[in-house]
Design an enzyme around this catalytic site. Structure first.
Site, short mmCIF file in Angstrom:
data_model
loop_
_atom_site.label_atom_id
_atom_site.label_comp_id
_atom_site.label_asym_id
_atom_site.label_seq_id
_atom_site.Cartn_x
_atom_site.Cartn_y
_atom_site.Cartn_z
N GLU B 278 41.56 19.23 11.55
CA GLU B 278 40.44 18.55 12.17
C GLU B 278 39.14 19.52 12.19
OE1 GLU B 278 41.15 15.07 14.62
OE2 GLU B 278 40.30 16.24 16.04
N GLU B 281 37.78 19.67 8.74
CA GLU B 281 37.52 18.55 8.39
C GLU B 281 35.77 18.27 8.92
OE1 GLU B 281 39.53 14.72 9.28
OE2 GLU B 281 37.71 13.41 8.54
N CYS B 298 43.55 10.95 17.17
CA CYS B 298 44.96 11.21 17.74
C CYS B 298 45.18 10.01 18.40
CB CYS B 298 44.76 12.27 18.67
SG CYS B 298 44.02 13.71 17.83
N SER B 318 38.08 10.72 11.82
CA SER B 318 38.80 11.73 11.22
C SER B 318 40.04 11.34 10.26
CB SER B 318 39.41 12.86 12.12
OG SER B 318 40.29 13.62 11.46
N LYS B 357 52.12 4.23 20.10
CA LYS B 357 52.94 5.24 19.10
C LYS B 357 53.83 4.59 18.48
CE LYS B 357 50.48 9.11 20.02
NZ LYS B 357 49.46 9.79 18.95
N GLU B 360 52.21 2.69 15.81
CA GLU B 360 51.53 3.81 14.98
C GLU B 360 52.72 4.32 13.99
OE1 GLU B 360 50.81 7.58 16.45
OE2 GLU B 360 49.02 7.84 14.97
N GLU B 365 50.95 3.02 6.32
CA GLU B 365 50.18 4.30 5.68
C GLU B 365 50.90 5.60 6.25
OE1 GLU B 365 49.07 2.13 8.16
OE2 GLU B 365 47.03 1.08 7.20
N CYS B 502 46.36 10.97 27.88
CA CYS B 502 47.61 10.68 27.49
C CYS B 502 48.59 10.74 28.79
CB CYS B 502 48.29 11.30 26.51
SG CYS B 502 47.36 11.62 24.96
#
Lengths: 162, 571
Positions: B278, B281, B298, B318, B357, B360, B365, B502
């Protein structure tokens, strides 16, 4: 998409919500999902809140009405005169429950708290026609009368013999 | 200050307090259901009713402000009778299935039934029935168990500002649901499930992944490995009555080994890896004039939010996968190859503080060769159930170390679990990459804490880097609107959907202790402080990983395996 309605309500916030819903229903006869989404974006409220308001009030409908709307009065006077039996007979005859529309879209049954015609209780109305002092025996002929034709606009008070 | 009398005790209270607050300040508990601290009182449930001298009716103490000379009785026979009747009515319209309910022994309705000694069913009537919504990968909605306190609706609307659910219909038919009563999977819900954290009953609950994990652990062919998110180690102890903010990392590793996981790795390893990618990037974007601010990726709840509501800003996100997805991807490529196991036999279980999550992990993808990077996600709460079934006395476990090479981590990774942590970790490394030197101060206090938006300016050489940290998705729209209109002066923005990050995720232990966010934050910062290495670029295992496999951050192979893409979900 509904800009012509929104133009009238320059205040694009929650205070315009209910009048906007009324306008939408006046156009479609119910509140289509697309229109509700447009309204929610315009008044800047989540769709869930708009849907919550629309389902809170009896005046708003979430599905289209049938061609003929039968309203069964469930007010006190009609209740005493056994209007519940009229409702059951109608539900039997049309094979739907109160609040529903027949599959051929011919009839919708609605409940009304008081129609304001207590002197001729029990009362049902079909579109703008009143049927007072009726019994379950009269239901088949009333249904038959409207099954063949589309909405009538004239107001006729039909008093069936007791 | 005003003085009032509660249960014959003279109480001094601040002017802006409610009767409820004043009673609490002198050790008098008044039960609540619909009440949520820091939000406007709704006064809907009436369980907090008290008697006030001179008033004909009972008064909801959560909504009634104190005033001079008020005489309050919180425990009169009339109050007790009213409260008991409210509980009885709620209980009668609630399924009587406590023994098989996921919230058994952690249910506010059950607690109240116990507190008011309900010993018989006095009322018998119609019960509401509604099908369970299991359409989402993360959570289930069971309106049959809903007591209509409205806490979920208010968190969703007032704190998170999503508005995915609301009250619909009215009277006996009223339920909390999505527009048109459709499944959550087609709604705007971002599955942050802050609603589950505030739900007093099991009307809202996570979608359990325990079956899949059990069968993977029992399978002879599967090589089941676990990874633990930074935030879980700071909260799991709460389920075993350890003090808030106890670090249980070592016990967790031992416990997971006892459950039968072949290897136990640390998501913190991948957090360090995320920072390498990151930070690279970010620098690439700044040098090449690509869209800034860059947003962190994230938090899958935040990513889903952007896809639903601001799809035009997707190029600002990102492209880095989130840490546990990176860990899964590395496990199924580099690690599987190293061990000579087929990637399809590796079963990666992520222990996460989060339910999004789960969603996710199911994103198409996030796969390698049609294999999911992560096979199953367990929340902190689900892991505790595993430990309980296996008869593991967690609090008495010895400490163990993580397996390597995906177990080494730095202090920078540990703070990923709290709002501001990713930013702080990224800046520690980005600064080093750009200047070859380390930041003067390790702790960036400007991005710590519980404010909604935190911002600071970091001087890097002769340039200034404007950064912001958005703590809770409810605070993000303003910043996104600025970016959309070209008014934003930030270059890097961290967003976490849950207030506090989190550590306050939707998969964490459920209780309403008010200092939980601060205590859990403190625990993660302590872990960071104790580490010898506190910068992601000092992680030796990652240096080896790049040498042996990924070559360098942002290389072709790292783009294939560690990066992803997003798509619009706007209807």
């Amino acid at each position: 998409m509904h800009n012509q309605i929104f133009e009238k309500y320059t205040k694009a916030d929650k205070s315009s919500l209910i009048p906007l819903l009324q306008e939408v229903q006046a156009i479609y006869g119910y509140l289509p999902e697309d229109a509700l989404t447009d309204v929610s974006e315009y008044v800047k409220l989540p769709l869930s809140r708009v849907y919550g308001v629309a389902t809170f009030y009896n005046q708003f409908r979430m599905s289209p009405l049938g061609e003929n709307v039968i309203r069964v009065c469930r007010g006190t006077a009609c209740h005493v005169k056994n209007s519940s039996n009229l409702l059951f007979a109608l539900e039997d005859a049309l094979n739907i429950k109160a609040g529903e529309t027949t599959r051929d879209k011919k009839f919708t049954i609605e409940l009304v708290n008081c129609i304001g015609a207590c002197s001729i209780a029990p009362v049902i109305t079909v579109n703008d026609d009143y049927f007072g002092r009726i019994t379950t025996k009269d239901i088949p002929s009333i249904v038959k009368k409207y099954a063949g034709k589309t909405k009538t606009n004239g107001v006729t008070v039909t008093e069936e013999a007791v | 200050m005003v003085e009032l009398t509660i249960n014959k005790i003279k109480v001094k209270a601040e002017d802006n307090m409610t009767i409820l607050d004043a009673a609490k300040s002198v050790g008098i508990t008044v039960p609540t259901l619909c009440h949520l601290k820091d939000l406007v009182p709704s006064g809907a449930c009436r369980i907090c009713s008290v008697e006030v001298e001179g008033f004909r009716n009972l008064v909801p103490s959560c909504a009634y402000p104190v005033s001079e000379g008020l005489v309050v009785e919180t425990n009169s026979p009339r109050v007790r009778r009213a409260r008991k009747t409210i509980v009885e009515l709620l209980v009668e319209d609630h399924p009587q299935d406590c023994l098989v309910c996921v919230r058994n022994k952690n249910c506010e309705l059950q607690d109240l039934a116990e507190r008011y000694s309900l010993r018989e069913h006095r009322f018998h009537g119609e019960s509401k029935e509604h099908s369970i919504d299991i359409s989402s990968a993360s959570m289930e909605r069971d309106p049959g168990k809903c007591i209509l306190c409205g806490r979920c609706v208010r968190v969703c609307n007032e704190v998170q500002k999503i508005g995915a659910i609301d009250f619909t219909n009215r009277g006996f038919k009223s339920i909390v649901t999505t527009p048109y009563d459709k499944g959550l999977n087609v709604s705007d819900c971002i599955l942050c499930v802050q609603c589950i954290v505030v739900c007093p009953t099991a009307a809202l609950r996570e979608r359990s992944s325990m079956k899949e994990v059990s069968s993977a652990l029992e399978s002879r062919t599967k090589f089941a490995v676990a990874q633990i998110a930074p935030a879980v180690r700071a909260t799991l102890g709460e389920e075993y009555h350890l003090p808030l903010g106890t670090d249980v990392t070592g016990k967790l590793v031992t416990g997971l080994k006892r459950l039968g996981f072949k290897k136990v790795f640390d998501t913190n390893f991948a957090a360090d890896l995320t920072i390498w990618e990151e930070a690279n990037e970010l620098i690439h974007r700044l040098v090449n004039n690509e869209p800034v601010p860059m947003f962190t990726s994230c938090c899958p709840g935040w990513v889903k939010f952007l896809e639903h509501n601001y799809p035009d800003l997707i190029q600002h996100l990102s492209s880095c996968k989130s840490p546990h997805e990176m860990e899964g991807a590395v496990l199924k490529t580099y690690y599987a190859k190293k061990l000579g196991i087929s990637p399809k036999d590796v079963f990666v279980v992520s222990i996460m503080p989060c339910t999004v999550k789960k969603f996710e992990a199911s994103r198409p993808e996030l796969t390698e060769e049609k294999l999911q990077d992560v096979d199953a996600v367990l929340t902190t709460r689900e892991l505790v159930r595993f430990f309980n079934v296996a008869g593991i006395d967690f609090a008495d476990l010895n400490d163990s170390e993580f397996d390597n090479p995906l177990g080494e981590s730095t202090g920078a990774a540990a703070i990923f679990g709290t709002s501001g942590g990713v930013m702080e970790a990224a800046l520690r490394t980005a600064y080093f990459t750009l200047t070859g030197e380390n930041l003067e101060t390790m702790e960036l206090n400007a991005v710590r804490g519980t404010d909604g938006v935190k911002e600071t300016i970091i001087k890097i050489g002769d340039k200034e880097l404007h950064v912001a940290v958005v703590n809770g998705i409810g605070n993000v729209r303003e910043i996104l609107d600025q970016v959309r209109e070209g008014r934003s002066h930030y270059q890097f923005v961290e967003v976490m959907a849950c207030p506090g990050g989190c550590i306050n995720g939707g998969g964490q232990p459920i209780h309403q202790k008010t200092d939980k966010v601060l205590q859990r934050m403190r625990a993660l910062y302590e872990i960071d402080k104790k580490m010898l290495k506190r910068r992601s670029h000092e992680n030796e295992s990652i240096k080896t990983l790049y040498k042996e496999f990924f070559i360098e951050p942002g290389s072709h192979v790292s783009h294939e395996i560690l990066h992803t893409h997003y798509h619009s979900r706007k209807k």
